[in-house]
Design an enzyme around this catalytic site. Structure first.
Site, PDB file in Angstrom:
ATOM      1  N   ASP A 288      46.343  44.023  36.496  1.00  0.00           N
ATOM      2  CA  ASP A 288      47.316  43.092  37.070  1.00  0.00           C
ATOM      3  C   ASP A 288      48.744  43.646  37.036  1.00  0.00           C
ATOM      4  O   ASP A 288      49.032  44.644  36.364  1.00  0.00           O
ATOM      5  CB  ASP A 288      47.249  41.741  36.335  1.00  0.00           C
ATOM      6  CG  ASP A 288      47.094  41.895  34.822  1.00  0.00           C
ATOM      7  OD1 ASP A 288      47.403  42.971  34.286  1.00  0.00           O
ATOM      8  OD2 ASP A 288      46.668  40.929  34.182  1.00  0.00           O
TER       9      ASP A 288
ATOM     10  N   ASN B 160      45.027  30.958  26.626  1.00  0.00           N
ATOM     11  CA  ASN B 160      44.309  29.852  27.279  1.00  0.00           C
ATOM     12  C   ASN B 160      42.951  30.315  27.821  1.00  0.00           C
ATOM     13  O   ASN B 160      42.341  29.627  28.628  1.00  0.00           O
ATOM     14  CB  ASN B 160      45.169  29.283  28.416  1.00  0.00           C
ATOM     15  CG  ASN B 160      45.540  30.357  29.440  1.00  0.00           C
ATOM     16  OD1 ASN B 160      45.160  31.515  29.291  1.00  0.00           O
ATOM     17  ND2 ASN B 160      46.267  29.972  30.468  1.00  0.00           N
TER      18      ASN B 160
ATOM     19  N   HIS C  81      42.522  33.136  29.583  1.00  0.00           N
ATOM     20  CA  HIS C  81      42.590  33.931  30.817  1.00  0.00           C
ATOM     21  C   HIS C  81      42.163  35.381  30.565  1.00  0.00           C
ATOM     22  O   HIS C  81      42.294  35.905  29.464  1.00  0.00           O
ATOM     23  CB  HIS C  81      43.964  33.821  31.501  1.00  0.00           C
ATOM     24  CG  HIS C  81      45.078  34.578  30.864  1.00  0.00           C
ATOM     25  ND1 HIS C  81      46.376  34.109  30.842  1.00  0.00           N
ATOM     26  CD2 HIS C  81      45.134  35.780  30.234  1.00  0.00           C
ATOM     27  CE1 HIS C  81      47.142  34.993  30.235  1.00  0.00           C
ATOM     28  NE2 HIS C  81      46.417  36.006  29.862  1.00  0.00           N
TER      29      HIS C  81
ATOM     30  N   GLU D 196      43.722  32.483  35.548  1.00  0.00           N
ATOM     31  CA  GLU D 196      44.064  31.342  34.704  1.00  0.00           C
ATOM     32  C   GLU D 196      42.972  30.269  34.793  1.00  0.00           C
ATOM     33  O   GLU D 196      42.166  30.287  35.731  1.00  0.00           O
ATOM     34  CB  GLU D 196      45.403  30.748  35.179  1.00  0.00           C
ATOM     35  CG  GLU D 196      46.571  31.734  35.167  1.00  0.00           C
ATOM     36  CD  GLU D 196      47.114  32.019  33.758  1.00  0.00           C
ATOM     37  OE1 GLU D 196      46.402  31.771  32.757  1.00  0.00           O
ATOM     38  OE2 GLU D 196      48.247  32.512  33.666  1.00  0.00           O
TER      39      GLU D 196
END
Ligand code: F6R
Length: 242
Positions: A67, A136, A138, A143
């Site tokens: 990313d 979280n 991810h 996400e």
């Protein structure tokens, strides 16, 4: 799913580096999928040490990074392109032409995603994908959502991610709000996936992701279904799981 229980961060880093170096030794032209974030830094350091000793050769290795922030150029100190140079590529004999990362400065989202999907396809897919775990759940910047993503796409970062990443920027307002990321399907199609996780702050999400149901609300949970997935976690990160 295989779990390697490491004593602490250093042990976790060595165990993950062992798996990556075996890959590079056995298949010198491997395609490595690489991650940024604080967790893999120790793994990269260990690989650099073994390279300096003469035990590893990266000349023929190809890489694709997961990313990049939209709006940050490769020279920006917080770009993932910069991170990879400083923490890994500048210290080994990899050919920069063999390294790939989404171009955060291409504002044409469709064009950039198509280009990066083409890069991954052109390399014949990923042989070994290294991952960290977001607070979280991810992976890459995939996400929590209502469904699992497929190829490279542009995402709006979750509030939890912006909060977690603000430590690298002057203020929360400076954290980019969008990123390009490889999709979940890209990650699932890698021949082998290795995730590094360390510290008590990740203990709850490790339990949810790998000891709970598979759900796009916890994107990493899908790795339970991967044919060759190894979780390399230290005792603190596993402390709520078993
Ligand atoms: C980085 C990435 C992210 C991180 C995750 C964990 O390329 O894709 O998913 O792996 O946010 O980051 P750290 O390791 O800093 O806790």
């Amino acid at each position: 799913m295989e779990i390697i229980r490491a004593r602490d961060y250093d042990h976790m880093s060595r165990q993950a580096a062992n798996i990556l170096s075996a890959q590079v030794i056995l298949h010198p032209d491997s395609v490595l999928g690489l991650a940024t974030g604080s967790t893999p830094i120790g793994t990269y350091r260990q690989l650099i040490k073994w390279y300096e000793k003469g035990d590893l050769d990266f000349r023929r290795v190809r890489t694709v990074n997961l990313d990049e922030y939209v709006g940050l150029g490769a020279e920006h100190e917080q770009s993932y392109a910069h991170f990879m140079r400083v923490n890994f590529f500048d210290h080994i004999n990899i050919d920069v032409k063999n390294t790939n990362i989404p171009n955060g400065m291409n504002m044409d989202e469709e064009e950039e995603c198509a280009r990066y999907n083409g890069v991954i396809r052109g390399l014949g897919g990923v042989d070994l994908q290294l991952l960290g775990l977001g607070p979280n759940g991810h992976i890459g910047f995939n996400e929590p959502a209502d469904s699992f993503t497929k190829g490279t796409h542009k995402v709006a970062l979750a509030e939890a991610t912006i909060r977690a990443n603000k430590r690298f920027f002057e203020s929360e307002a400076d954290v980019p709000r969008f990123a390009y990321t490889m999709g979940i399907l890209d990650i699932m199609q890698a021949e082998r996936v290795v995730m590094v996780v360390s510290g008590e702050a990740k203990a709850e999400i490790v339990k949810e992701a790998f000891f709970g149901p598979v759900t796009p609300r916890v994107p990493a949970s899908i790795l339970q279904l991967h044919k060759n997935f190894t979780l390399v976690a230290d005792e603190a990160a596993l402390s709520k799981s078993y």
